[in-house]
Design an enzyme around this catalytic site. Structure first.
Site, PDB file in Angstrom:
ATOM      1  N   ASP A   1       9.323 -34.823  15.379  1.00 13.48           N
ATOM      2  CA  ASP A   1      10.782 -34.851  15.235  1.00 13.48           C
ATOM      3  C   ASP A   1      11.432 -35.899  16.150  1.00 13.48           C
ATOM      4  O   ASP A   1      10.933 -36.183  17.232  1.00 13.48           O
ATOM      5  CB  ASP A   1      11.336 -33.456  15.569  1.00 13.48           C
ATOM      6  CG  ASP A   1      12.776 -33.294  15.134  1.00 13.48           C
ATOM      7  OD1 ASP A   1      13.218 -34.024  14.233  1.00 13.48           O
ATOM      8  OD2 ASP A   1      13.468 -32.431  15.707  1.00 13.48           O
TER       9      ASP A   1
ATOM     10  N   ASN B   1      13.703 -30.481   4.012  1.00 11.16           N
ATOM     11  CA  ASN B   1      14.035 -31.903   4.179  1.00 11.16           C
ATOM     12  C   ASN B   1      14.545 -32.568   2.900  1.00 11.16           C
ATOM     13  O   ASN B   1      15.077 -33.684   2.943  1.00 11.16           O
ATOM     14  CB  ASN B   1      12.853 -32.686   4.765  1.00 11.16           C
ATOM     15  CG  ASN B   1      12.606 -32.422   6.241  1.00 11.16           C
ATOM     16  OD1 ASN B   1      11.478 -32.456   6.718  1.00 11.16           O
ATOM     17  ND2 ASN B   1      13.670 -32.150   7.000  1.00 11.16           N
TER      18      ASN B   1
HETATM   19  C1  IPE Z   1      11.332 -30.350  11.267  1.00  9.67           C
HETATM   20  O1  IPE Z   1      12.312 -31.199  11.716  1.00  9.67           O
HETATM   21  C2  IPE Z   1      10.584 -30.962  10.101  1.00  9.67           C
HETATM   22  C3  IPE Z   1       9.752 -32.119  10.419  1.00  9.67           C
HETATM   23  C4  IPE Z   1       9.614 -32.660  11.586  1.00  9.67           C
HETATM   24  C5  IPE Z   1       9.023 -32.651   9.309  1.00  9.67           C
HETATM   25  P1  IPE Z   1      13.819 -31.163  11.192  1.00  9.67           P
HETATM   26  O2  IPE Z   1      14.494 -32.290  11.848  1.00  9.67           O
HETATM   27  O3  IPE Z   1      13.827 -31.127   9.716  1.00  9.67           O
HETATM   28  O4  IPE Z   1      14.312 -29.766  11.735  1.00  9.67           O
HETATM   29  P2  IPE Z   1      15.788 -29.293  12.142  1.00  9.67           P
HETATM   30  O5  IPE Z   1      16.689 -29.651  10.989  1.00  9.67           O
HETATM   31  O6  IPE Z   1      16.165 -30.014  13.391  1.00  9.67           O
HETATM   32  O7  IPE Z   1      15.657 -27.823  12.379  1.00  9.67           O
HETATM   33  C1  IPE Z   2      11.555 -36.025  11.825  1.00  6.90           C
HETATM   34  O1  IPE Z   2      12.563 -36.811  12.359  1.00  6.90           O
HETATM   35  C2  IPE Z   2      11.047 -36.575  10.513  1.00  6.90           C
HETATM   36  C3  IPE Z   2      11.332 -35.730   9.357  1.00  6.90           C
HETATM   37  C4  IPE Z   2      11.981 -34.598   9.371  1.00  6.90           C
HETATM   38  C5  IPE Z   2      10.853 -36.198   8.082  1.00  6.90           C
HETATM   39  P1  IPE Z   2      14.093 -36.583  11.960  1.00  6.90           P
HETATM   40  O2  IPE Z   2      14.397 -37.458  10.803  1.00  6.90           O
HETATM   41  O3  IPE Z   2      14.372 -35.143  11.781  1.00  6.90           O
HETATM   42  O4  IPE Z   2      14.816 -37.142  13.259  1.00  6.90           O
HETATM   43  P2  IPE Z   2      16.138 -36.566  13.908  1.00  6.90           P
HETATM   44  O5  IPE Z   2      15.874 -35.127  14.226  1.00  6.90           O
HETATM   45  O6  IPE Z   2      17.228 -36.728  12.911  1.00  6.90           O
HETATM   46  O7  IPE Z   2      16.327 -37.395  15.134  1.00  6.90           O
HETATM   47 MG    MG Z   3      14.957 -33.711  13.117  1.00  5.94          MG
END
Ligand code: IPE
Ligand code: IPE
Ligand code: MG
Length: 237
Positions: free
Chosen positions: A18, A66
């Protein structure tokens, strides 16, 4: 620290990759650039896990939630996955990593599904296992497992009373995989976001402030050291 002086890593490490979006934002780049940098971090850390002797690495790459993101961002992530898998198929002999996929792949595009299928089949004789969580949700995994068990009961192959924790585990994506001892979440968020709900019952969580694209081998060492400082009791004393 020299490799030989390091404490033995856990057998199974899981990572919620993340912070890609925030990494990109900090640099004034589009979110997709953050995902590209995140894919690089994954390559780096997967290699490092192999050097350390980690047997299973489970990574959260795309959750069932997602899909709420913009069509552009989702397409960008899928493109990166496609590129990664094509490359993995090309370098299979060199990397010797066994690929597994956790999640409902039926919602992915047919070409991506075919790549996942090929990667899994062509790598099944290798030992170090990477479990890619794609369109994965912990709740969804349990629902799918319950549905398959119910189907076996309806078909007369199982009795409801037979269901135990061990038996239910065999219906999960992680059927043959030991539970992760350590789950790492970079990016500063302190929640599971639907990751490995069943398997994490006694996992040690390490939350870190680094954004995933910046995650280094030293960060992994630090997480493993933190894991070794924990006193795991499993409900005992
Ligand atoms: C969890 O991260 C999913 C992945 C890293 C693939 P998210 O960014 O989707 O989670 P939330 O929205 O912060 O809970
Ligand atoms: C994790 O990084 C990747 C996926 C969920 C696919 P994010 O895209 O959630 O990154 P932040 O949380 O917005 O910084
Ligand atoms: Mg995220």
């Amino acid at each position: 620290m020299a490799l030989s002086e390091k404490p033995k890593p856990p057998r199974h490490i899981a990572i919620i990759m993340d912070g890609n979006g925030r990494w990109a934002k900090q640099r004034g780049l589009p979110r997709t650039a953050g995902h590209a940098a995140g894919a690089e971090a994954f390559r780096r850390i997967a290699n490092y896990c192999r050097t350390l002797g980690v047997e299973y690495l489970t990574v959260y790459a795309f959750s069932t939630e997602n899909w709420k993101r913009s069509a552009d961002e989702v397409a960008g992530i899928m493109k990166l996955l496609r590129r990664y898998l094509e490359e993995a198929l090309r370098d299979m002999e060199k990397n010797r990593v066994r690929f597994c996929f956790f999640g409902d792949l039926s919602k992915l595009s047919p070409d991506l599904q075919a790549l996942c299928d090929r990667a899994q089949k062509q790598s099944e004789d290798y030992d170090v296992q990477v479990n890619f969580c794609l369109n994965y949700g912990g709740r969804d995994e349990i629902v799918q497992a319950a549905r398959r068990f119910a189907r076996d009961v309806a078909d007369g192959n199982r009795q409801p009373e037979e269901l135990t924790e061990e038996l239910l585990s065999t219906y999960l994506y992680s059927a043959d995989v030991p539970d992760p001892e350590l789950i790492i979440r970079p990016s500063g968020e302190k929640r599971t976001s639907n990751f490995l709900l069943w398997q994490s019952a006694y996992s040690e969580y390490v939350f870190m402030n680094v954004l995933w694209p910046d995650f280094s081998s030293a960060d992994l060492d630090a997480a493993i050291e933190e894991y070794h400082r924990r006193n795991r009791r499993f409900g005992g004393v």
